[in-house]
Write a protein that holds these residues in place. Structure first.
Motif, PDB file in Angstrom:
ATOM      1  N   GLN A 147       0.767  -1.203   0.066  1.00 11.77           N
ATOM      2  CA  GLN A 147      -0.085   0.134   0.029  1.00 11.77           C
ATOM      3  C   GLN A 147       0.872   1.294   0.014  1.00 11.77           C
ATOM      4  O   GLN A 147       0.655   2.265  -0.761  1.00 11.77           O
ATOM      5  CB  GLN A 147      -0.956   0.114   1.247  1.00 11.77           C
ATOM      6  N   ARG A 148       1.881   1.345   0.750  1.00 12.58           N
ATOM      7  CA  ARG A 148       2.720   2.313   0.962  1.00 12.58           C
ATOM      8  C   ARG A 148       3.660   2.671  -0.247  1.00 12.58           C
ATOM      9  O   ARG A 148       3.611   3.744  -0.966  1.00 12.58           O
ATOM     10  CB  ARG A 148       3.731   2.262   1.858  1.00 12.58           C
ATOM     11  N   GLU A 149       3.854   1.552  -1.161  1.00 12.24           N
ATOM     12  CA  GLU A 149       4.592   1.586  -2.283  1.00 12.24           C
ATOM     13  C   GLU A 149       3.832   2.394  -3.287  1.00 12.24           C
ATOM     14  O   GLU A 149       4.277   3.061  -4.090  1.00 12.24           O
ATOM     15  CB  GLU A 149       5.034   0.094  -2.689  1.00 12.24           C
ATOM     16  N   CYS A 150       2.430   1.935  -3.397  1.00  9.44           N
ATOM     17  CA  CYS A 150       1.398   2.562  -4.208  1.00  9.44           C
ATOM     18  C   CYS A 150       1.415   4.039  -3.998  1.00  9.44           C
ATOM     19  O   CYS A 150       1.441   4.985  -4.951  1.00  9.44           O
ATOM     20  CB  CYS A 150       0.155   1.993  -4.106  1.00  9.44           C
ATOM     21  N   ASP A 151       1.057   4.365  -2.660  1.00 11.49           N
ATOM     22  CA  ASP A 151       1.027   5.825  -2.252  1.00 11.49           C
ATOM     23  C   ASP A 151       2.530   6.740  -2.661  1.00 11.49           C
ATOM     24  O   ASP A 151       2.178   7.967  -3.217  1.00 11.49           O
ATOM     25  CB  ASP A 151       0.992   6.016  -0.554  1.00 11.49           C
ATOM     26  N   ASN A 152       3.659   6.070  -2.378  1.00 14.71           N
ATOM     27  CA  ASN A 152       4.790   6.844  -2.725  1.00 14.71           C
ATOM     28  C   ASN A 152       5.177   7.035  -4.013  1.00 14.71           C
ATOM     29  O   ASN A 152       5.832   7.843  -4.395  1.00 14.71           O
ATOM     30  CB  ASN A 152       5.888   5.994  -1.957  1.00 14.71           C
ATOM     31  N   ASN A 153       4.638   6.223  -4.903  1.00 17.73           N
ATOM     32  CA  ASN A 153       5.053   6.070  -6.550  1.00 17.73           C
ATOM     33  C   ASN A 153       3.686   6.595  -7.180  1.00 17.73           C
ATOM     34  O   ASN A 153       3.868   6.321  -8.472  1.00 17.73           O
ATOM     35  CB  ASN A 153       5.593   4.869  -6.810  1.00 17.73           C
ATOM     36  N   ALA A 154       2.450   7.120  -6.560  1.00 19.93           N
ATOM     37  CA  ALA A 154       1.468   7.412  -7.180  1.00 19.93           C
ATOM     38  C   ALA A 154       1.853   8.943  -8.121  1.00 19.93           C
ATOM     39  O   ALA A 154       2.441   9.581  -7.647  1.00 19.93           O
ATOM     40  CB  ALA A 154       0.448   7.770  -6.397  1.00 19.93           C
ATOM     41  N   THR A 155       1.550   8.637  -9.361  1.00 17.55           N
ATOM     42  CA  THR A 155       1.727   9.819 -10.246  1.00 17.55           C
ATOM     43  C   THR A 155       0.349  10.382 -10.877  1.00 17.55           C
ATOM     44  O   THR A 155      -0.241   9.460 -11.635  1.00 17.55           O
ATOM     45  CB  THR A 155       2.702   9.336 -11.595  1.00 17.55           C
ATOM     46  N   ILE A 156       0.102  11.682 -10.833  1.00 16.56           N
ATOM     47  CA  ILE A 156      -1.126  12.053 -11.112  1.00 16.56           C
ATOM     48  C   ILE A 156      -1.011  12.383 -12.801  1.00 16.56           C
ATOM     49  O   ILE A 156      -0.275  13.396 -13.021  1.00 16.56           O
ATOM     50  CB  ILE A 156      -1.534  13.423 -10.550  1.00 16.56           C
ATOM     51  N   TRP A 157      -1.832  11.840 -13.667  1.00 15.66           N
ATOM     52  CA  TRP A 157      -1.714  12.018 -15.062  1.00 15.66           C
ATOM     53  C   TRP A 157      -2.626  13.213 -15.302  1.00 15.66           C
ATOM     54  O   TRP A 157      -2.231  14.067 -16.217  1.00 15.66           O
ATOM     55  CB  TRP A 157      -2.524  11.012 -15.840  1.00 15.66           C
ATOM     56  N   ASN A 158      -3.657  13.412 -14.921  1.00 16.94           N
ATOM     57  CA  ASN A 158      -4.901  14.435 -14.993  1.00 16.94           C
ATOM     58  C   ASN A 158      -5.679  14.457 -13.944  1.00 16.94           C
ATOM     59  O   ASN A 158      -5.535  13.496 -12.807  1.00 16.94           O
ATOM     60  CB  ASN A 158      -5.348  14.296 -16.191  1.00 16.94           C
ATOM     61  N   ARG A 159      -6.651  15.264 -13.568  1.00 17.97           N
ATOM     62  CA  ARG A 159      -7.424  15.402 -12.316  1.00 17.97           C
ATOM     63  C   ARG A 159      -8.321  14.048 -12.046  1.00 17.97           C
ATOM     64  O   ARG A 159      -8.776  14.092 -11.157  1.00 17.97           O
ATOM     65  CB  ARG A 159      -8.257  16.604 -12.492  1.00 17.97           C
ATOM     66  N   ASP A 160      -8.548  13.201 -13.380  1.00 19.77           N
ATOM     67  CA  ASP A 160      -9.143  12.024 -13.152  1.00 19.77           C
ATOM     68  C   ASP A 160      -8.473  10.795 -13.076  1.00 19.77           C
ATOM     69  O   ASP A 160      -9.159   9.538 -12.915  1.00 19.77           O
ATOM     70  CB  ASP A 160     -10.477  11.902 -14.297  1.00 19.77           C
ATOM     71  N   ARG A 161      -7.143  10.843 -13.155  1.00 21.31           N
ATOM     72  CA  ARG A 161      -6.290   9.694 -13.111  1.00 21.31           C
ATOM     73  C   ARG A 161      -5.058   9.847 -12.533  1.00 21.31           C
ATOM     74  O   ARG A 161      -4.099  10.597 -12.676  1.00 21.31           O
ATOM     75  CB  ARG A 161      -6.140   9.121 -14.764  1.00 21.31           C
ATOM     76  N   THR A 162      -4.832   8.788 -11.596  1.00 18.63           N
ATOM     77  CA  THR A 162      -3.734   8.839 -10.813  1.00 18.63           C
ATOM     78  C   THR A 162      -3.148   7.327 -11.103  1.00 18.63           C
ATOM     79  O   THR A 162      -3.710   6.575 -10.549  1.00 18.63           O
ATOM     80  CB  THR A 162      -3.721   9.214  -9.060  1.00 18.63           C
TER      81      THR A 162
END
Length: 281
Positions: free
Chosen positions: A37-52
């Motif tokens: 879970q932390r790996e997802c949070d730490n490497n989340a990248t926002i493409w646009n306002r509707d997609r991370t």
């Protein structure tokens, strides 16, 4: 019920208790789940306002003794961990570039009870990507610093803005986690997050419960922390409330049961220091 709690219950029901012996190993499956879970949070990248976008391919490195205990069940455990990641992503409104896979590997440099997580974002139509140059870190369970490698997605979704070469690291403007709901007037909103042992946890809703329980929003693996220790409430101003914990909370050097938070406030629970952060953006 939290995602980690559901994961634990599914494991307990598998194969009439086959996993009971595995649970006696130094590394618990729920610890690995929390690290993913932390790996997802730490490497989340926002493409646009509707997609991370978050990683979808994970390697969990274990010490030789822990790998020996878990490897007979690696297929089922990998499937369950992948399902947990999928459930967590749905909860956080994350998306993936390809199928979710979790692999267990042996690492001879790790001692019993330590593990390390590596991740990458793999598009379903592309081959394997090269890892980043960041050195691997060590993890001893939830609350430890992230030990993963970050991989940029292979290609941007159609219509998405250009992707940076790698997710930004640190700084108040780094786009980790999903976007908080409801931008404020004028197109801006206040983002809230906490930093624990170098790991950032986004506060996506109006409250965030911290504690040792798997049902807490952020789990802290510290014997001095109660199961539901305290709650942060975002607002103007944001506040923190003790939830009847055994050892209480210390905010900016003052032992208290309730306090107003500002950007940079230092919260101590047990032996763990939490930094509260907020920024307009």
């Amino acid at each position: 019920m939290g995602v980690l709690k559901k994961f634990e219950q599914r494991l307990e029901g598998l194969v009439n208790g086959t996993f009971a012996k595995v649970f006696k190993s130094e590394v618990q499956p729920v610890e690995i789940a929390g690290a993913l879970q932390r790996e997802c949070d730490n490497n989340a990248t926002i493409w646009n306002r509707d997609r991370t976008v978050v990683p979808n391919d994970f390697i969990v490195e274990l010490s030789a003794p822990d790998h020996e205990r878990l490897s007979p069940y690696s297929g089922q455990l990998g499937d369950e961990l992948a399902g947990m990641v999928r459930d967590y992503a749905k909860q956080q409104r994350y998306t993936f570039m390809g199928p979710i896979k979790v692999h267990l590997e042996k690492a001879d440099d790790l001692d019993t009870g330590l593990y390390r997580v590596r991740s990458r974002t793999l598009a379903s139509s592309t081959g394997q990507q090269a890892p980043s140059s960041a050195p691997p870190g060590r993890q001893s369970g939830p609350g430890a610093g992230s030990g993963g490698y970050g991989y940029p997605p292979a290609a941007a979704p159609a219509g998405a803005p250009p992707m940076p070469s790698a997710p930004p690291s640190g700084g108040a403007s780094s786009p980790y986690g999903r976007r908080p709901s409801g931008p404020a007037a004028g197109g801006t909103h206040t983002r809230h997050w906490v930093e624990i042992n170098g790991t950032r946890h986004q506060i996506s809703g109006s409250t965030l419960v911290l504690g040792r329980s798997t049902e807490a929003d952020v789990r802290i693996d510290d014997p001095g922390v109660s199961r539901r220790h305290c709650e942060i409430r975002t607002g103007t101003p944001s506040t923190i409330q003790d939830l009847g914990s055994t050892n209480g909370i210390v905010v900016d050097g003052q032992h208290t049961t309730r306090a107003t938070l500002r950007d940079g406030s230092r919260i101590v629970v047990g032996s763990t220091t939490i930094i509260y952060r907020q920024a307009e953006g």
